[in-house]
Write a protein that holds these residues in place. Structure first.
Motif, PDB file in Angstrom:
ATOM      1  N   LEU A  42      42.335 -50.587  56.908  1.00 50.78           N
ATOM      2  CA  LEU A  42      41.387 -49.718  56.224  1.00 50.78           C
ATOM      3  C   LEU A  42      39.959 -50.265  56.264  1.00 50.78           C
ATOM      4  O   LEU A  42      39.009 -49.505  56.499  1.00 50.78           O
ATOM      5  CB  LEU A  42      41.824 -49.475  54.779  1.00 50.78           C
ATOM      6  CG  LEU A  42      40.998 -48.473  53.989  1.00 50.78           C
ATOM      7  CD1 LEU A  42      40.942 -47.118  54.681  1.00 50.78           C
ATOM      8  CD2 LEU A  42      41.558 -48.323  52.579  1.00 50.78           C
ATOM      9  N   ARG A  72      37.550 -43.157  52.622  1.00 55.07           N
ATOM     10  CA  ARG A  72      38.485 -44.268  52.432  1.00 55.07           C
ATOM     11  C   ARG A  72      39.802 -43.761  51.855  1.00 55.07           C
ATOM     12  O   ARG A  72      40.882 -44.151  52.291  1.00 55.07           O
ATOM     13  CB  ARG A  72      37.855 -45.303  51.485  1.00 55.07           C
ATOM     14  CG  ARG A  72      38.743 -46.497  51.209  1.00 55.07           C
ATOM     15  CD  ARG A  72      38.138 -47.459  50.191  1.00 55.07           C
ATOM     16  NE  ARG A  72      36.879 -48.010  50.639  1.00 55.07           N
ATOM     17  CZ  ARG A  72      35.693 -47.779  50.055  1.00 55.07           C
ATOM     18  NH1 ARG A  72      35.596 -47.025  48.973  1.00 55.07           N
ATOM     19  NH2 ARG A  72      34.601 -48.336  50.523  1.00 55.07           N
ATOM     20  N   TRP A  75      42.696 -42.080  54.271  1.00 56.40           N
ATOM     21  CA  TRP A  75      43.448 -42.784  55.308  1.00 56.40           C
ATOM     22  C   TRP A  75      44.859 -43.252  54.931  1.00 56.40           C
ATOM     23  O   TRP A  75      45.737 -43.258  55.805  1.00 56.40           O
ATOM     24  CB  TRP A  75      42.617 -43.949  55.840  1.00 56.40           C
ATOM     25  CG  TRP A  75      41.565 -43.437  56.777  1.00 56.40           C
ATOM     26  CD1 TRP A  75      40.245 -43.215  56.506  1.00 56.40           C
ATOM     27  CD2 TRP A  75      41.774 -43.009  58.118  1.00 56.40           C
ATOM     28  NE1 TRP A  75      39.610 -42.693  57.598  1.00 56.40           N
ATOM     29  CE2 TRP A  75      40.529 -42.551  58.607  1.00 56.40           C
ATOM     30  CE3 TRP A  75      42.872 -42.960  58.959  1.00 56.40           C
ATOM     31  CZ2 TRP A  75      40.364 -42.067  59.895  1.00 56.40           C
ATOM     32  CZ3 TRP A  75      42.706 -42.474  60.252  1.00 56.40           C
ATOM     33  CH2 TRP A  75      41.467 -42.031  60.704  1.00 56.40           C
TER      34      TRP A  75
END
Length: 149
Positions: A42, A72, A75
């Motif tokens: 990430l 963010r 994902w």
């Protein structure tokens, strides 16, 4: 007597060289991003993205994702799906760079082995809009889509 651009033999080469360097930087940024996606990393995925990023993605919300925090958050479900054995491999990548804005588009093999066996030519389409801030390229826009038959 004033000089004109025609008086500089290397002017066109300088411009092309700068553009080539920007294109290489953007290509490295996008291939690094794709490698981070493939690893489920990430921090690597969100690196080199603008705070005011806009992304239009395959899953909802269809009005887009706005801002780095929302990007963010989008994902982890993809990483969970990908952990089932899906691939995420850039097949082609084209980059066009100006001095402070650029765009790129790519085709990506993205699917589980079963999905790709059933539809071997199926590719995820990616488009990136980038801008240069303080000498650094940042992704300001992403668009992910699959063809619809």
């Amino acid at each position: 007597m004033p000089q004109h651009f025609d008086d500089f033999d290397d002017f066109d080469d300088l411009d092309a060289s700068d553009s080539s360097d920007d294109e290489a930087q953007i290509r490295a940024l996008i291939t690094g991003w794709a490698a981070a996606v493939h690893r489920g990393d990430l921090a690597g995925v969100i690196a080199d993205h603008a705070q005011d990023l806009v992304m239009f993605n395959v899953p909802a919300p269809h009005h887009g994702i706005r801002g780095l925090a929302a990007y963010r958050a989008a994902w982890p479900p993809f990483f969970a799906w990908q952990a089932q054995g899906a691939c995420f491999d850039i097949e082609s990548l084209d980059v066009t760079a100006g001095s402070d804005v650029a765009y790129a588009h790519a085709l990506v093999r993205c699917g589980t082995p079963e999905e790709l066996a059933e539809h071997p030519g199926f590719r995820l389409r990616l488009t990136f809009g980038l801008r240069k801030e303080r000498g650094r390229w940042l992704v300001a826009h992403e668009h992910h889509s699959f063809p619809h038959d």
